[in-house]
Design a protein around this motif. Structure first.
Motif, PDB file in Angstrom:
ATOM      1  N   SER A  17       0.843  -1.190   0.000  1.00 40.04           N
ATOM      2  CA  SER A  17       0.000   0.000   0.000  1.00 40.04           C
ATOM      3  C   SER A  17       0.879   1.242   0.000  1.00 40.04           C
ATOM      4  O   SER A  17       1.831   1.338   0.785  1.00 40.04           O
ATOM      5  CB  SER A  17      -0.912   0.002   1.235  1.00 40.04           C
ATOM      6  OG  SER A  17      -1.451   1.279   1.487  1.00 40.04           O
ATOM      7  N   LEU A  49       0.933  -2.650  -9.855  1.00 39.08           N
ATOM      8  CA  LEU A  49      -0.397  -2.461 -10.427  1.00 39.08           C
ATOM      9  C   LEU A  49      -1.290  -1.911  -9.327  1.00 39.08           C
ATOM     10  O   LEU A  49      -1.349  -2.469  -8.229  1.00 39.08           O
ATOM     11  CB  LEU A  49      -0.958  -3.785 -10.950  1.00 39.08           C
ATOM     12  CG  LEU A  49      -0.135  -4.473 -12.050  1.00 39.08           C
ATOM     13  CD1 LEU A  49      -0.740  -5.831 -12.386  1.00 39.08           C
ATOM     14  CD2 LEU A  49      -0.052  -3.592 -13.288  1.00 39.08           C
ATOM     15  N   ARG A  50      -1.958  -0.803  -9.583  1.00 37.08           N
ATOM     16  CA  ARG A  50      -2.832  -0.189  -8.584  1.00 37.08           C
ATOM     17  C   ARG A  50      -4.174  -0.902  -8.565  1.00 37.08           C
ATOM     18  O   ARG A  50      -4.706  -1.275  -9.608  1.00 37.08           O
ATOM     19  CB  ARG A  50      -3.050   1.300  -8.874  1.00 37.08           C
ATOM     20  CG  ARG A  50      -1.939   2.222  -8.407  1.00 37.08           C
ATOM     21  CD  ARG A  50      -0.650   2.027  -9.179  1.00 37.08           C
ATOM     22  NE  ARG A  50       0.358   3.040  -8.850  1.00 37.08           N
ATOM     23  CZ  ARG A  50       1.588   3.031  -9.323  1.00 37.08           C
ATOM     24  NH1 ARG A  50       1.978   2.064 -10.147  1.00 37.08           N
ATOM     25  NH2 ARG A  50       2.438   3.988  -8.986  1.00 37.08           N
ATOM     26  N   ASN A  51      -4.727  -1.103  -7.363  1.00 39.37           N
ATOM     27  CA  ASN A  51      -6.064  -1.678  -7.224  1.00 39.37           C
ATOM     28  C   ASN A  51      -6.761  -1.024  -6.040  1.00 39.37           C
ATOM     29  O   ASN A  51      -6.185  -0.165  -5.353  1.00 39.37           O
ATOM     30  CB  ASN A  51      -5.995  -3.204  -7.057  1.00 39.37           C
ATOM     31  CG  ASN A  51      -5.088  -3.628  -5.911  1.00 39.37           C
ATOM     32  OD1 ASN A  51      -5.308  -3.211  -4.768  1.00 39.37           O
ATOM     33  ND2 ASN A  51      -4.076  -4.435  -6.200  1.00 39.37           N
ATOM     34  N   ALA A  52      -7.996  -1.430  -5.797  1.00 36.25           N
ATOM     35  CA  ALA A  52      -8.817  -0.773  -4.769  1.00 36.25           C
ATOM     36  C   ALA A  52      -8.235  -0.956  -3.373  1.00 36.25           C
ATOM     37  O   ALA A  52      -8.448  -0.116  -2.488  1.00 36.25           O
ATOM     38  CB  ALA A  52     -10.245  -1.310  -4.823  1.00 36.25           C
ATOM     39  N   ARG A  53      -7.502  -2.036  -3.135  1.00 38.23           N
ATOM     40  CA  ARG A  53      -7.000  -2.330  -1.790  1.00 38.23           C
ATOM     41  C   ARG A  53      -5.547  -1.917  -1.593  1.00 38.23           C
ATOM     42  O   ARG A  53      -4.984  -2.118  -0.524  1.00 38.23           O
ATOM     43  CB  ARG A  53      -7.163  -3.816  -1.495  1.00 38.23           C
ATOM     44  CG  ARG A  53      -8.606  -4.305  -1.587  1.00 38.23           C
ATOM     45  CD  ARG A  53      -8.727  -5.755  -1.194  1.00 38.23           C
ATOM     46  NE  ARG A  53      -8.340  -5.971   0.188  1.00 38.23           N
ATOM     47  CZ  ARG A  53      -8.350  -7.165   0.781  1.00 38.23           C
ATOM     48  NH1 ARG A  53      -8.709  -8.232   0.085  1.00 38.23           N
ATOM     49  NH2 ARG A  53      -7.991  -7.285   2.034  1.00 38.23           N
ATOM     50  N   VAL A  55      -1.644  -1.838  -3.750  1.00 38.73           N
ATOM     51  CA  VAL A  55      -0.872  -2.112  -4.952  1.00 38.73           C
ATOM     52  C   VAL A  55      -0.402  -3.565  -4.934  1.00 38.73           C
ATOM     53  O   VAL A  55      -0.208  -4.152  -3.870  1.00 38.73           O
ATOM     54  CB  VAL A  55       0.352  -1.178  -5.074  1.00 38.73           C
ATOM     55  CG1 VAL A  55      -0.081   0.271  -5.260  1.00 38.73           C
ATOM     56  CG2 VAL A  55       1.276  -1.316  -3.861  1.00 38.73           C
ATOM     57  N   THR A  56      -0.225  -4.113  -6.131  1.00 40.79           N
ATOM     58  CA  THR A  56       0.318  -5.461  -6.297  1.00 40.79           C
ATOM     59  C   THR A  56       1.540  -5.374  -7.189  1.00 40.79           C
ATOM     60  O   THR A  56       1.502  -4.719  -8.242  1.00 40.79           O
ATOM     61  CB  THR A  56      -0.721  -6.396  -6.939  1.00 40.79           C
ATOM     62  OG1 THR A  56      -1.906  -6.417  -6.128  1.00 40.79           O
ATOM     63  CG2 THR A  56      -0.172  -7.808  -7.075  1.00 40.79           C
ATOM     64  N   THR A  58       4.286  -6.115  -9.914  1.00 42.08           N
ATOM     65  CA  THR A  58       4.392  -6.834 -11.184  1.00 42.08           C
ATOM     66  C   THR A  58       5.509  -7.867 -11.056  1.00 42.08           C
ATOM     67  O   THR A  58       6.223  -7.927 -10.054  1.00 42.08           O
ATOM     68  CB  THR A  58       4.724  -5.858 -12.319  1.00 42.08           C
ATOM     69  OG1 THR A  58       6.008  -5.248 -12.045  1.00 42.08           O
ATOM     70  CG2 THR A  58       3.661  -4.761 -12.436  1.00 42.08           C
TER      71      THR A  58
END
Length: 299
Positions: A17, A49-53, A55-56, A58
């Motif tokens: 995050s 990679l950005r997401n709602a919760r 980052v993940t 790559t």
């Protein structure tokens, strides 16, 4: 390549995050975002990679983290080295459940005070402690929950045996362990329950492990949010409780309370020693961590 950018990258990778990483680094979220984007431009590849919760990482991000994180941790250890008898005092922010921390963890760490360590202790439930550790409020947390993810690292510390106990008069009324084994768990139904929470966590776990059943009572007669208070109530005759053996050994030895049952396989609960990944490079945290693990061998 700028080490500051790499340090920010590794912190984001472990935290999962941008917001949480910003708190740990003492930066604003826009500053962290800017540093990650700068590093991505330098490498010419996306790292997260950005997401709602949050980052993940790559694939490239994961590979970079695995390559650089050990070296950054080693640099931290070098720059922070020096907690010894004549070094500047350092403060350890320790967190854990109140009973275990007070009865075991804090006494175990007191020898380190003479070596320049100061300790600040905080108490709370496992989820709260891990959140505080992740946010940087604590350095070291003793918890009964193993954390997940890359931000926190946990090492098993010790196992805690649970014992079903009551005052002698209740034990006499029930007829002792032999009678209880014959009559079964329903023989305990008339005895009031003493617990630390309305959800009856210790009693429910014991009933499930030993009796393969649920407690008949929907509520306890006494709820006290500290196991030492639970022990006091049981000793006074308030009812039965499930307690860790380390906490009630003296009362059992003195006859103030009695173990109602001696199961072949007693229920156990594991304690973990948790830190933020990478912080064992800091000597005062590493020393306390090692000291607790060494001491816990005898618990």
């Amino acid at each position: 390549m700028d080490l500051t950018l790499l340090r920010t990258f590794v912190t984001v990778h472990r935290a999962g995050s941008l917001t949480r990483a910003a708190v740990l680094l003492g930066l604003s979220q826009p500053a962290v975002t800017s540093q990650i984007r700068t590093l991505e431009r330098q490498l010419g590849r996306p790292l997260f990679l950005r997401n709602a919760r949050g980052v993940t990482a790559t694939t490239i991000g994961d590979e970079l983290a695995h390559k650089v994180a050990p070296h950054l941790d080693a640099l931290t250890e070098i720059t922070e080295a020096g907690l010894d008898a004549d070094s500047v005092a350092r403060t350890l922010h320790l967190a854990g459940p109140p009973e275990f921390t007070a009865e075991r963890a804090l006494p175990a760490l007191t020898p380190l005070i003479a070596q320049g360590l100061s300790i600040r202790a905080a108490f709370g439930p496992a989820e709260e402690l891990l959140s505080g550790l992740a946010a940087g409020h604590h350095d070291l947390a003793v918890t009964t929950v193993r954390p997940r993810g890359g931000l926190l690292t946990a090492t098993p510390l010790c196992d805690e045996e649970h014992v079903l106990v009551a005052a002698p008069r209740w034990a006499a009324r029930l007829g002792g362990p032999a009678v209880l084994q014959v009559r079964g768990v329903r023989a305990l139904d008339p005895v009031p329950l003493v617990e630390v929470h309305e959800s009856l966590p210790l009693i429910t776990r014991y009933w499930s492990a030993v009796f393969d059943a649920k407690p008949a009572a929907a509520a306890a007669a006494v709820i006290a949010a500290d196991l030492r208070a639970v022990l006091g109530c049981v000793t006074a005759g308030a009812g039965l409780a499930v307690l860790p053996r380390y906490l009630c050994t003296n009362a059992l030895d003195s006859g103030e309370i009695v173990a109602l049952l001696d199961p072949v396989v007693p229920p156990l609960r594991t304690y973990f020693l948790a830190v933020r990944t990478g912080t064992l490079g800091l000597p005062h945290i590493a020393r306390a961590h090692e000291w607790l693990l060494r001491t816990a061998v005898g618990w």
